[in-house]
Scaffold this motif. Structure first.
Motif, PDB file in Angstrom:
ATOM      1  N   LEU A  39      44.010 -43.169   7.260  1.00  0.00           N
ATOM      2  CA  LEU A  39      43.477 -43.774   6.038  1.00  0.00           C
ATOM      3  C   LEU A  39      44.204 -45.048   5.655  1.00  0.00           C
ATOM      4  O   LEU A  39      43.606 -45.974   5.083  1.00  0.00           O
ATOM      5  CB  LEU A  39      43.553 -42.770   4.881  1.00  0.00           C
ATOM      6  N   LYS A  40      45.471 -45.147   5.960  1.00  0.00           N
ATOM      7  CA  LYS A  40      46.244 -46.342   5.606  1.00  0.00           C
ATOM      8  C   LYS A  40      45.686 -47.596   6.274  1.00  0.00           C
ATOM      9  O   LYS A  40      45.862 -48.705   5.754  1.00  0.00           O
ATOM     10  CB  LYS A  40      47.709 -46.153   5.984  1.00  0.00           C
ATOM     11  N   PHE A  41      45.004 -47.419   7.406  1.00  0.00           N
ATOM     12  CA  PHE A  41      44.505 -48.564   8.169  1.00  0.00           C
ATOM     13  C   PHE A  41      42.985 -48.539   8.331  1.00  0.00           C
ATOM     14  O   PHE A  41      42.434 -49.356   9.067  1.00  0.00           O
ATOM     15  CB  PHE A  41      45.159 -48.589   9.561  1.00  0.00           C
ATOM     16  N   TYR A  42      42.313 -47.630   7.630  1.00  0.00           N
ATOM     17  CA  TYR A  42      40.889 -47.370   7.885  1.00  0.00           C
ATOM     18  C   TYR A  42      39.969 -48.281   7.090  1.00  0.00           C
ATOM     19  O   TYR A  42      39.012 -48.839   7.613  1.00  0.00           O
ATOM     20  CB  TYR A  42      40.586 -45.903   7.565  1.00  0.00           C
ATOM     21  N   LYS A  43      40.237 -48.401   5.797  1.00  0.00           N
ATOM     22  CA  LYS A  43      39.426 -49.237   4.907  1.00  0.00           C
ATOM     23  C   LYS A  43      40.321 -49.778   3.804  1.00  0.00           C
ATOM     24  O   LYS A  43      41.370 -49.206   3.504  1.00  0.00           O
ATOM     25  CB  LYS A  43      38.302 -48.419   4.247  1.00  0.00           C
ATOM     26  N   ASP A  44      39.878 -50.854   3.179  1.00  0.00           N
ATOM     27  CA  ASP A  44      40.580 -51.326   2.000  1.00  0.00           C
ATOM     28  C   ASP A  44      40.470 -50.272   0.908  1.00  0.00           C
ATOM     29  O   ASP A  44      39.380 -49.744   0.649  1.00  0.00           O
ATOM     30  CB  ASP A  44      39.984 -52.641   1.505  1.00  0.00           C
ATOM     31  N   GLY A  45      41.572 -49.954   0.288  1.00  0.00           N
ATOM     32  CA  GLY A  45      41.555 -48.942  -0.755  1.00  0.00           C
ATOM     33  C   GLY A  45      42.965 -48.605  -1.194  1.00  0.00           C
ATOM     34  O   GLY A  45      43.932 -49.273  -0.807  1.00  0.00           O
ATOM     35  N   ILE A  46      43.089 -47.551  -1.993  1.00  0.00           N
ATOM     36  CA  ILE A  46      44.376 -47.104  -2.508  1.00  0.00           C
ATOM     37  C   ILE A  46      44.545 -45.624  -2.181  1.00  0.00           C
ATOM     38  O   ILE A  46      43.614 -44.834  -2.368  1.00  0.00           O
ATOM     39  CB  ILE A  46      44.476 -47.298  -4.039  1.00  0.00           C
TER      40      ILE A  46
END
Length: 307
Positions: A101-108
């Protein structure tokens, strides 16, 4: 369509784990690769179906696995004690999901010792949801229903995806339960009737609905107990007053267990992990797991670059 999506990562992963728990050996670890792939396939389908194509903000909220309950264990050592212990591979998979998730999509992304996923939601909604935002919460946990809203004045809307394409709105919640989904109302409901999923026992399980609806005027269990014991709630007979007196400590304990822990805006800023799409990092992870092309068609082995 919604421009803010908030995921209860543990809750969503739990939906896909059973039936996909077969293990694959990766190095010295046994990993449920199919379950991880199913998780991302499911999240992709949610994002494609409900998220705006542009300017969609995503929050990934994670329990810290086994240590998430520590704060509430100080209140009641039996909190969540009835939950079936998941196999070690389940928690390994969550760690891998967090890494992807850290590298999957822009987000928090949020994951902090002693903090459960639903503890973050109120502060996120109060501080990061703006006028005209439409928010969708992905969790079937009733605790998340506390944050449903339909602010017509500012066109702010918070709905909850339960499962099987069912969207729970403020109106839908009222029709289902007979009262408005506010923080104090749902906390009071669980305080009286318990929550078997978290091993929180009921205190007044046979309390008549019309009495309960009247009790919702109290914004804290202490105020209800005070008026009940002082005889100010005139419709309560002697039996109920005695029972409330006997169970008042348990009722307060329930209230504290159900209430979200105190999180500040500074906490949110300090704890947040900013996620961003990084195909080279994903390619390393995907090749290690042998899942290139399974749920993420963007990343291929012919991609150039190093990281």
């Amino acid at each position: 369509m919604y421009n803010v999506l908030i995921f209860d990562v543990y809750n969503v992963f739990h939906r896909v784990f059973f039936g996909n728990e077969n293990l694959t050996k990766v190095g010295d670890k046994l990993i449920p690769i199919d379950a991880i792939c199913k998780y991302f396939e499911l999240c992709n389908s949610y994002i494609d179906k409900y998220g705006l194509k542009k300017d969609c903000r995503i929050y990934w909220l994670m329990d810290n696995a086994k240590s998430a309950m520590v704060n509430r264990k100080f209140i009641d050592e039996n909190y969540k004690k009835n939950r079936k212990e998941m196999p070690e591979e389940f928690y390994t998979a969550l760690n891998i999901i967090e890494l992807i998730l850290k590298f999957y999509k822009d987000g928090i992304l949020y994951r902090k010792n002693g903090v459960e996923a639903d503890d973050y939601v109120e502060q996120i909604v109060d501080n990061y949801v703006n006028e005209h935002d439409h928010v969708l919460l992905f969790s079937n946990d009733m605790d998340w229903s506390r944050y449903l809203t339909n602010d017509t004045e500012h066109d702010i809307k918070v709905d909850q995806y339960i499962k099987n394409n069912e969207i729970l709105t403020v109106k839908g919640f009222e029709e289902k339960y007979g009262f408005k989904p506010t923080v104090s109302n749902i906390t009071m409901f669980k305080c009286f009737y318990g929550d078997s999923s978290d091993n929180i026992p009921p205190t007044l399980s046979n309390y008549p609905k019309q009495y309960f609806l009247d009790a919702l005027k109290y914004n804290h269990i202490d105020n209800f107990i005070r008026d009940a014991l002082e005889g100010k709630i005139t419709y309560l007979d002697c039996g109920y007053r005695i029972r409330i007196k006997q169970l008042q400590d348990r009722m307060r304990m329930n209230w504290n267990l159900i209430s979200a822990i105190n999180i500040t805006v500074n906490d949110l800023e300090n704890w947040k992990v900013e996620c961003a799409y990084k195909p080279n990092k994903l390619l390393i992870i995907y090749n290690t797991l042998n899942v290139v092309g399974r749920f993420d068609k963007r990343v291929k082995n012919e991609n150039k670059g190093s990281d």
